[in-house]
Design an enzyme around this catalytic site. Structure first.
Site, PDB file in Angstrom:
ATOM      1  N   HIS A  98       1.635   3.689 -23.759  1.00 54.94           N
ATOM      2  CA  HIS A  98       2.521   4.378 -22.914  1.00 54.94           C
ATOM      3  C   HIS A  98       2.644   5.886 -23.038  1.00 54.94           C
ATOM      4  O   HIS A  98       2.859   6.555 -22.012  1.00 54.94           O
ATOM      5  CB  HIS A  98       4.018   3.959 -23.336  1.00 54.94           C
ATOM      6  CG  HIS A  98       4.293   2.370 -23.221  1.00 54.94           C
ATOM      7  ND1 HIS A  98       4.511   1.670 -24.384  1.00 54.94           N
ATOM      8  CD2 HIS A  98       4.557   1.653 -22.053  1.00 54.94           C
ATOM      9  CE1 HIS A  98       4.698   0.404 -24.035  1.00 54.94           C
ATOM     10  NE2 HIS A  98       4.757   0.240 -22.579  1.00 54.94           N
ATOM     11  N   ASP A 120      -2.365  -3.122 -16.410  1.00 56.38           N
ATOM     12  CA  ASP A 120      -1.766  -4.160 -15.488  1.00 56.38           C
ATOM     13  C   ASP A 120      -2.406  -3.806 -14.096  1.00 56.38           C
ATOM     14  O   ASP A 120      -1.651  -3.682 -13.118  1.00 56.38           O
ATOM     15  CB  ASP A 120      -0.340  -4.279 -15.758  1.00 56.38           C
ATOM     16  CG  ASP A 120       0.223  -4.199 -16.922  1.00 56.38           C
ATOM     17  OD1 ASP A 120       0.572  -5.419 -17.421  1.00 56.38           O
ATOM     18  OD2 ASP A 120       0.555  -3.353 -17.598  1.00 56.38           O
TER      19      ASP A 120
HETATM   20  P1  AMP Z   1       5.413  -2.151 -19.883  1.00 51.70           P
HETATM   21  O1  AMP Z   1       6.187  -1.525 -20.849  1.00 51.70           O
HETATM   22  O2  AMP Z   1       4.412  -3.230 -20.558  1.00 51.70           O
HETATM   23  O3  AMP Z   1       6.235  -2.381 -18.661  1.00 51.70           O
HETATM   24  O4  AMP Z   1       4.186  -1.065 -19.321  1.00 51.70           O
HETATM   25  C1  AMP Z   1       4.686   0.115 -18.752  1.00 51.70           C
HETATM   26  C2  AMP Z   1       3.514   0.895 -18.209  1.00 51.70           C
HETATM   27  O5  AMP Z   1       2.633   1.366 -19.428  1.00 51.70           O
HETATM   28  C3  AMP Z   1       2.833  -0.016 -17.200  1.00 51.70           C
HETATM   29  O6  AMP Z   1       2.354   0.852 -16.099  1.00 51.70           O
HETATM   30  C4  AMP Z   1       1.503  -0.241 -17.698  1.00 51.70           C
HETATM   31  O7  AMP Z   1       0.662  -0.600 -17.375  1.00 51.70           O
HETATM   32  C5  AMP Z   1       1.353   0.814 -18.951  1.00 51.70           C
HETATM   33  N1  AMP Z   1       0.706   0.295 -20.126  1.00 51.70           N
HETATM   34  C6  AMP Z   1       0.861  -0.870 -20.942  1.00 51.70           C
HETATM   35  N2  AMP Z   1      -0.001  -0.836 -22.077  1.00 51.70           N
HETATM   36  C7  AMP Z   1      -0.888   0.256 -21.896  1.00 51.70           C
HETATM   37  C8  AMP Z   1      -2.276   0.731 -22.202  1.00 51.70           C
HETATM   38  N3  AMP Z   1      -2.683  -0.113 -23.278  1.00 51.70           N
HETATM   39  N4  AMP Z   1      -2.752   1.774 -21.872  1.00 51.70           N
HETATM   40  C9  AMP Z   1      -2.276   2.334 -20.686  1.00 51.70           C
HETATM   41  N5  AMP Z   1      -1.116   2.000 -20.075  1.00 51.70           N
HETATM   42  C10 AMP Z   1      -0.401   1.010 -20.654  1.00 51.70           C
END
Ligand code: AMP
Length: 286
Positions: free
Chosen positions: A38, A151
């Site tokens: 994030h 994602d």
């Molecule tokens: P989430 O909190 O899982 O909904 O993720 C929020 C954002 O962070 C989304 O756009 C995800 O694709 C991105 N994200 C989650 N994990 C990663 C990662 N390992 N590397 C880069 N972006 C990420």
């Protein structure tokens, strides 16, 4: 100094005031339990924008009835400390009853890229994602929003929605941040026992295998079987392992029966014990 905003109208006013002052505003939507992945989106936003807003909202509508909404990790204090360290000015952390007011009855349904894979395994998931992202964009009318390639399918769904609804926001997709051994960072990695954590690496290994076979000229069907073999050998229950068109997520063979010459994407999803993980890798033209 980081401020937490819970009210959509005040959040919107903050963004509009910044823009009126000539500042470019970046937005990173998240569900919290923030990690370096994030933070990498935030760093990318901070590099390109004058102000960065992050939303932290565990969105109930994108979880199925038997999924992990209740136990999804929540850590607002630690999240805010991490965001402050990365220069975030505003965290938007609304209550669910504000995003989904009493009597709420409006949903956004994206077809096309939402149909297969996560859309099949998690019915209603992308409807929840599209609905919340659209509502968050109304409260945070930023110039540009940042999403993670982790994602992959979600990025396609959001792009489709933004294009189809003509939403006035640019989208940037940032690369997946990984642990040193290759496991994609994810809030759900916190669920893994040490033994499951070791086995979870098979997702990354299946993608490495896919890339090797892709570059060697193998057909998608053979690559998919090889990915499954890597996963099942480590006791991972495979939801899907696929090599498809990176923009439509349709089979490659339908596009070019003589063999793909363009890019592809390998997508993988599986369950390690009770924890469901996803990952992907772009495959270069060959
Ligand atoms: P989430 O909190 O899982 O909904 O993720 C929020 C954002 O962070 C989304 O756009 C995800 O694709 C991105 N994200 C989650 N994990 C990663 C990662 N390992 N590397 C880069 N972006 C990420």
């Amino acid at each position: 100094m980081l401020e937490i905003e819970r009210d959509p109208k005040r959040m919107r006013a903050w963004v509009l005031a910044a823009q009126a002052a000539g500042r470019r505003v970046g937005f990173v939507p998240t569900m919290g339990s923030l990690h370096a992945g994030h933070a990498s989106l935030v760093d990318c936003a901070a590099h390109e924008c004058d102000d960065v807003a992050v939303s932290i909202f565990v969105n109930p509508t994108q979880f199925g009835p038997h999924e992990d909404f209740e136990r999804y990790p929540r850590s607002l204090d630690a999240d805010c400390r991490l965001m402050e360290a990365h220069g975030v000015g505003k965290v938007f952390a609304p209550e669910a009853s504000v995003i989904y007011p009493p009597g709420d009855a409006t949903r956004i349904v994206v077809c096309g890229p939402a149909r297969r894979f996560e859309g099949e395994v998690r019915p209603g998931h992308f409807e929840g994602v599209a609905t919340v992202v659209c509502r968050l964009f109304l409260s945070v009318p930023a110039d540009v929003a940042y999403f993670g390639a982790k994602d992959w399918q979600q990025t396609l769904v959001v792009k489709r929605m933004v294009c189809d609804l003509g939403l006035p926001i640019d989208l940037v997709v940032c690369p997946t941040l990984r642990e040193p051994d290759g496991l994609a960072m994810s809030s759900r990695n916190a669920y893994l026992s040490p033994e499951e954590r070791a086995r979870a690496l098979a997702l990354f290994e299946s993608l490495t295998r896919a890339e090797q076979l892709w570059l060697a000229g193998d057909a998608a069907s053979g690559i998919e079987q090889a990915m499954r073999d890597v996963l099942t050998a480590r006791g991972i229950t495979v939801d899907y392992a696929a090599v498809v068109d990176p923009l439509t997520l349709e089979p490659l063979s339908l596009k070019d029966p003589h063999g793909p010459k363009e890019k592809a994407v390998a997508l993988v999803a599986g369950r390690v014990g009770a924890t469901r993980l996803i990952d992907n890798r772009e495959l270069p033209p060959r």
